[in-house]
Scaffold this motif. Structure first.
Motif, PDB file in Angstrom:
ATOM      1  N   HIS A 199      42.204  28.308  34.733  1.00  0.00           N
ATOM      2  CA  HIS A 199      42.026  28.932  36.038  1.00  0.00           C
ATOM      3  C   HIS A 199      42.175  27.892  37.142  1.00  0.00           C
ATOM      4  O   HIS A 199      41.374  26.953  37.218  1.00  0.00           O
ATOM      5  CB  HIS A 199      40.634  29.568  36.143  1.00  0.00           C
ATOM      6  N   HIS A 234      43.952  37.646  38.609  1.00  0.00           N
ATOM      7  CA  HIS A 234      42.532  37.388  38.386  1.00  0.00           C
ATOM      8  C   HIS A 234      41.739  37.621  39.674  1.00  0.00           C
ATOM      9  O   HIS A 234      40.657  38.196  39.658  1.00  0.00           O
ATOM     10  CB  HIS A 234      42.319  35.949  37.899  1.00  0.00           C
ATOM     11  N   MET A 240      37.872  37.757  40.642  1.00  0.00           N
ATOM     12  CA  MET A 240      37.547  36.344  40.380  1.00  0.00           C
ATOM     13  C   MET A 240      37.506  35.594  41.706  1.00  0.00           C
ATOM     14  O   MET A 240      38.380  34.771  42.018  1.00  0.00           O
ATOM     15  CB  MET A 240      38.567  35.730  39.424  1.00  0.00           C
ATOM     16  N   CYS A 269      40.025  32.138  42.067  1.00  0.00           N
ATOM     17  CA  CYS A 269      41.109  31.748  41.179  1.00  0.00           C
ATOM     18  C   CYS A 269      42.427  32.067  41.856  1.00  0.00           C
ATOM     19  O   CYS A 269      42.581  33.134  42.449  1.00  0.00           O
ATOM     20  CB  CYS A 269      41.012  32.483  39.851  1.00  0.00           C
ATOM     21  N   ASN A 273      45.184  32.553  40.347  1.00  0.00           N
ATOM     22  CA  ASN A 273      45.940  33.597  39.658  1.00  0.00           C
ATOM     23  C   ASN A 273      45.635  34.884  40.418  1.00  0.00           C
ATOM     24  O   ASN A 273      44.497  35.356  40.415  1.00  0.00           O
ATOM     25  CB  ASN A 273      45.510  33.730  38.195  1.00  0.00           C
TER      26      ASN A 273
HETATM   27 CU    CU Z   1      42.196  32.650  36.879  1.00  0.00          CU
END
Ligand code: CU
Length: 466
Positions: free
Chosen positions: A397, A451, A456, A446, A448
């Motif tokens: 992450h 995510h 997240m 994060c 991403n």
């Molecule tokens: Cu992530």
């Protein structure tokens, strides 16, 4: 050589902003007033040419958007105009503006609705290689991004030319079956069902048909020109939503000079690993007598390939490496945080941090919570704050903190100053420190984007001083 460099700087300074350089000239050049005088970014549907196939996307005129370039201490002034069918904002990744200029809808500003605009204006005292991108939903996964370079008042490095390389995973306009960003978050869709091998480094799990370097697929790569003996500066940036990259230049080593735009003691490596949101500046000595060399970009943990070409002046394009030719350097010595030493460490006081957060990253939770059902991480202005992240999930992450630069804790005690740090999967741990000197409500998430959309994300909130 310095003269050449000065000429280069003179040119870009005169233009105020320059499009990502090094392409073969088929990209439209950026036009408009200098960034210092006020640049206009229009977010709108555009088409991007993928090796002859025009696909629809959203962007800021071109993909990437125009390179914004200014000098440390100048004021960034950008008028965003929204011609998209939905709300948008711009986030200045890696910069630490006042909270109201950070571009997070519903947190730092009202969303910019279709047909309206917003002016971002703030001083940029810190030099470095940064990025700008939309921060609404999965808009970043389209073409709504661009590079932002803040040059120091006085350049300490000596080099002859420079190129910015933005690495992206791409599927926009290529998906036939699914809406954007809606697919396959549980791993049901294409190519995401298989778990990663235990030893694989993986930052994401979705299927992206293409990797792009400066908006171009491997069949139509950007070309970086150099003369024998040149020292070339590359600003390598990962703007992907779901992909970590390995980066290397065939026949050449990389001298890392900056991590996330902040200077480090030079380290010579063969390859870079970049989580989403991370950037490295490297120097490449063009020490070969000539030829055309592969600049290879490989997805970490799954298939996927992108490239650029490093072409020595006078070399024939017919000598270019095959599309998929893989530099052996990709398997060579990788840069690691542990060996990076900040040239300008944070001014942390003696003693111990004032506030600590120990945050387990599990699945797409931070400290057992998913946004918006999550408590703010409270800090007080002036505090020295320490975050320790332990990642128990199977994905790496890349964790990004808005509004601050943090220092990664390493054995040297002078770890790199960054804004995004990749926490290794399956028990990996990273600790960083920052000084709470920029009041407001800031995202910690994060990078991403799938995510992040799954929650997240946590807010770092300044509480009133006691
Ligand atoms: Cu992530």
């Amino acid at each position: 050589m310095p003269a050449t460099r000065r000429q280069f700087l003179g040119l870009t300074a005169a233009a105020g902003l320059s499009l990502v350089t090094g392409c073969s000239g088929r990209r439209p050049s950026a036009t408009g007033p200098s960034s210092a005088g006020g640049l206009r970014l229009t977010a709108a549907p555009v088409r991007v040419d993928l090796a002859g196939r025009a696909v629809p996307t959203w962007g800021y005129g071109t993909v990437p958007g125009p390179e914004i370039r200014l000098r440390a201490g100048e004021t960034l002034r950008v008028r965003l105009h929204n011609e998209l069918p939905e709300d948008t904002t711009v986030h200045w990744h890696g910069l630490a503006p006042p909270n109201g200029m950070d571009g997070v809808p519903g947190i730092t500003q009202d969303p910019v609705t279709p047909g309206t605009g917003f002016t971002y204006e703030f001083r940029t005292p810190i030099a470095g290689s940064f990025m700008y991108h939309a921060h609404v939903g999965m808009q970043l996964d389209r073409g709504l991004y661009g590079p932002l370079v803040v040059e120091p008042r006085r350049e300490e490095l000596s080099y002859d030319r420079e190129y910015t390389l933005m690495l992206d995973d791409w599927r926009d306009g290529l998906d036939d079956h699914a809406g954007h960003g809606a697919r396959d978050d549980a791993g049901h869709g294409t190519a995401a069902a298989d778990p990663d091998p235990v030893d694989a480094v993986s930052f994401g799990g979705r299927s992206y048909p293409l990797l792009l370097v400066n908006g171009r697929p491997p069949e139509d790569p950007p070309v970086l020109e150099a003369r024998p003996g040149d020292r070339v500066r590359l600003r390598v940036m990962n703007i992907a939503a779901d992909t970590g990259f390995r980066f290397a230049v065939a026949g050449h080593r990389l001298t890392v000079t900056h991590a996330d735009g902040m200077p480090v003691e030079p380290v010579v490596v063969d390859a870079l690993r970049l989580g989403m949101g991370e950037r490295y500046d490297v120097l490449v000595d063009a020490g070969q007598p000539g030829g055309v060399w592969q600049v290879g970009v490989q997805s970490e943990g799954r298939g996927g390939w992108g490239r650029a070409l490093l072409r020595y002046a006078g070399s024939q394009a017919s000598g270019a490496p095959a599309v998929a030719e893989r530099p052996a350097e990709l398997d060579g010595r990788l840069v690691s945080y542990e060996e990076l030493v900040a040239q300008e460490p944070l001014s942390l006081p003696a003693g111990e941090p004032d506030r600590r957060y120990d945050l387990t990253l599990s699945g797409t939770q931070i400290g057992g919570q998913s946004y918006p059902d999550a408590d703010p991480l409270v800090v007080t202005e002036g505090q020295w704050v320490r975050f320790t992240m332990r990642n128990t999930s199977a994905k790496w992450h890349p964790m990004h903190l808005h509004g601050h630069h943090f220092q990664v804790l390493t054995a040297s005690g002078r770890g790199p100053v960054k804004d995004t740090v990749a926490v290794p999967a399956r028990g990996g741990e990273v600790t960083f420190d920052f000084l709470a000197t920029n009041p407001g409500r800031w995202l910690f998430h994060c990078h991403n984007h799938h995510h992040m959309e799954d929650g997240m994300l946590r807010l770092v909130e300044y509480e009133p001083r006691p």
